[in-house]
Design a protein around this motif. Structure first.
Motif, short mmCIF file in Angstrom:
data_model
loop_
_atom_site.label_atom_id
_atom_site.label_comp_id
_atom_site.label_asym_id
_atom_site.label_seq_id
_atom_site.Cartn_x
_atom_site.Cartn_y
_atom_site.Cartn_z
N ARG A 65 23.96 -104.52 139.99
CA ARG A 65 25.40 -104.25 140.07
C ARG A 65 25.67 -103.02 140.92
N MET A 66 24.90 -101.97 140.76
CA MET A 66 25.12 -100.76 141.53
C MET A 66 24.87 -101.00 143.03
N ASP A 198 22.46 -92.59 140.82
CA ASP A 198 23.48 -91.78 141.47
C ASP A 198 24.42 -91.18 140.42
N ASP A 199 24.59 -89.86 140.46
CA ASP A 199 25.44 -89.16 139.48
C ASP A 199 26.87 -89.67 139.49
N ASN A 200 27.36 -90.07 140.66
CA ASN A 200 28.75 -90.51 140.76
C ASN A 200 29.00 -91.84 140.09
N TYR A 201 27.94 -92.60 139.81
CA TYR A 201 28.10 -93.92 139.21
C TYR A 201 27.32 -94.07 137.91
N ARG A 202 27.06 -92.94 137.25
CA ARG A 202 26.53 -93.03 135.90
C ARG A 202 27.59 -93.63 134.98
N LEU A 203 27.14 -94.28 133.92
CA LEU A 203 28.07 -94.95 133.02
C LEU A 203 29.05 -93.95 132.43
N THR A 205 30.17 -91.26 133.78
CA THR A 205 31.13 -90.88 134.81
C THR A 205 32.17 -91.98 135.00
N LEU A 206 31.72 -93.23 135.02
CA LEU A 206 32.65 -94.34 135.20
C LEU A 206 33.62 -94.46 134.03
N VAL A 207 33.12 -94.22 132.81
CA VAL A 207 34.00 -94.26 131.64
C VAL A 207 35.03 -93.14 131.72
N HIS A 208 34.60 -91.98 132.17
CA HIS A 208 35.52 -90.83 132.30
C HIS A 208 36.66 -91.15 133.26
N ARG A 209 36.37 -91.90 134.28
CA ARG A 209 37.39 -92.22 135.28
C ARG A 209 38.44 -93.21 134.76
#
Length: 394
Positions: A65-66, A198-203, A205-209
């Motif tokens: 997926r990533m 990738d730090d920008n697409y850690r789970l 991070t994605l939930v935070h967005r």
């Protein structure tokens, strides 16, 4: 009638049988080993294989997926430890060229092209969101450095007192715990094989967005800087290709650089801040030149509404021009050279991959002409121009 003692012993025996363990409470006054709990009879080996299979399936699905989102294995995480590793190269040997600055000179310098043109591969010490001046002073105070310092600046980033986003990189360089250094090496082994790290697409991070920004006064992740770049082993960085092709991501990045709706723009740098900047820069340049080195300033491109706002806030006559005069240095401003103008900056602040190569080609050729510290190779590649860039995006 049974005694209370025999009753209590009977209860303890029942408790021991039901719990199937021995404890110190069962034998008062007698030292006991750590309580023992028997392992139940279960099919442990098949269960282990099922867990391993489930882990592998989920890991593979997440990695797939990533990668469909444009992440790449070999895109290495950057940070203080990676920067300190490059900074130590100056301590270990004679470095001819070092680059300091913010994210623009970091993204917009193709070190492969630099090396093809001159035979020299620079040490890349620029940092995103970070003022170049403290790092220029660090070079000025290092007796091991007597090469050419290329200082790339975004005007508002350079003319401020704060170090910025990654100002602590110098602290890591001066003292880095062994565990942190070994962690970097282990992380690289995994990142060269797996894209999802990738730090920008850690789970998380994605939930935070997903935060809808419904709380007044709360900081929203929509105003965070999301993924913009891809980085290599020696901090060779370039724009993440998805920014060039994904309109929503590109528009988000543009919005981050601009003042938020309903908020006033940042005030321009004050006269005292500008005066301090000029004085500190002049001092750093003098110290580097006293050891036989030199300094050249480079102003990479910006575009669109961002460039208009930059010029209004800190016009060249108030920032760039006095800086060059005060420090007595050469400066290459993208607006002064046709080969550096009209390049594609998809989100207005950084160049696309192909245009970064064109910009590098242009500014390195000009450096070789004006600085006397670099020579172009006779067998180097042909000059590039704006026509070698991709079509400019909206």
């Amino acid at each position: 009638m049974p005694s209370s003692t025999s009753s209590s012993e009977s209860l303890r025996g029942q408790r021991r049988e039901s719990a199937e363990r021995l404890t110190a409470a069962d034998r008062p006054g007698v030292a006991q080993p750590v309580p023992v709990r028997p392992v139940p009879d279960r099919p442990w080996v098949p269960m282990l294989w099922v867990a391993l299979l489930l882990f592998t399936v989920l890991l593979t699905a997440w990695e797939w997926r990533m990668r469909t989102l444009g992440l790449e294995a070999g895109d290495l995480e950057d940070g203080g430890s990676a920067w300190a590793e490059q900074r130590r190269r100056i301590d270990a040997g004679d470095v001819a060229v070092a680059i300091v600055g913010d994210s623009r000179i970091l993204f917009d310098t193709d070190m492969d092209r630099f090396q093809q043109l001159t035979g020299v591969r620079p040490v890349q010490l620029a940092l995103p969101g970070t003022n170049a001046r403290p790092f220029l002073h660090d070079l000025a105070g290092d007796p091991d450095f007597h090469g050419l310092a290329i200082v790339g600046i975004a005007d508002r980033s350079y003319f401020r007192d704060e170090a910025g986003l990654m100002g602590d990189a110098l602290d890591v360089y001066h003292y880095e715990a062994p565990s942190r250094r070994s962690g970097l090496l282990l992380q690289r082994v995994l990142e060269r094989r797996l894209a999802f790290l990738d730090d920008n697409y850690r789970l998380s991070t994605l939930v935070h967005r997903l935060d809808p920004d419904t709380r007044p006064g709360a900081s929203s992740p929509r105003y965070d800087v999301w993924k913009l770049r891809v980085s290599g082993a020696d901090r060779q960085s370039s724009m993440w290709p998805r920014i060039e092709t994904d309109r929503p991501l590109r528009e988000h990045a543009r919005a981050v650089w601009m003042p938020r709706a309903g908020q006033p723009p940042r005030p321009p740098p004050s006269d005292p801040v500008i005066a301090r900047t000029l004085a500190l820069t002049r001092e750093a340049v003098s110290r580097i030149r006293a050891r036989g080195g030199d300094v050249v300033f480079v102003r990479p491109p910006s575009a669109g509404a961002l460039r208009i706002g930059e010029e209004r806030s800190l016009p060249r006559r108030r920032g760039w021009d006095p800086l060059l005069r005060a420090a007595g240095v050469r400066g290459l401003h993208f607006e002064d050279y046709p080969a550096m103008r009209g390049l594609d900056a998809p989100e207005w602040s950084h160049l696309s991959r192909r245009c970064a190569t064109v910009f590098t080609d242009a500014y390195v050729r000009e450096l070789a002409r004006v600085s006397g510290r670099l020579e172009l190779r006779a067998d180097g590649p042909r000059p590039l121009g704006p026509a070698d860039c991709e079509t400019q995006l909206d």
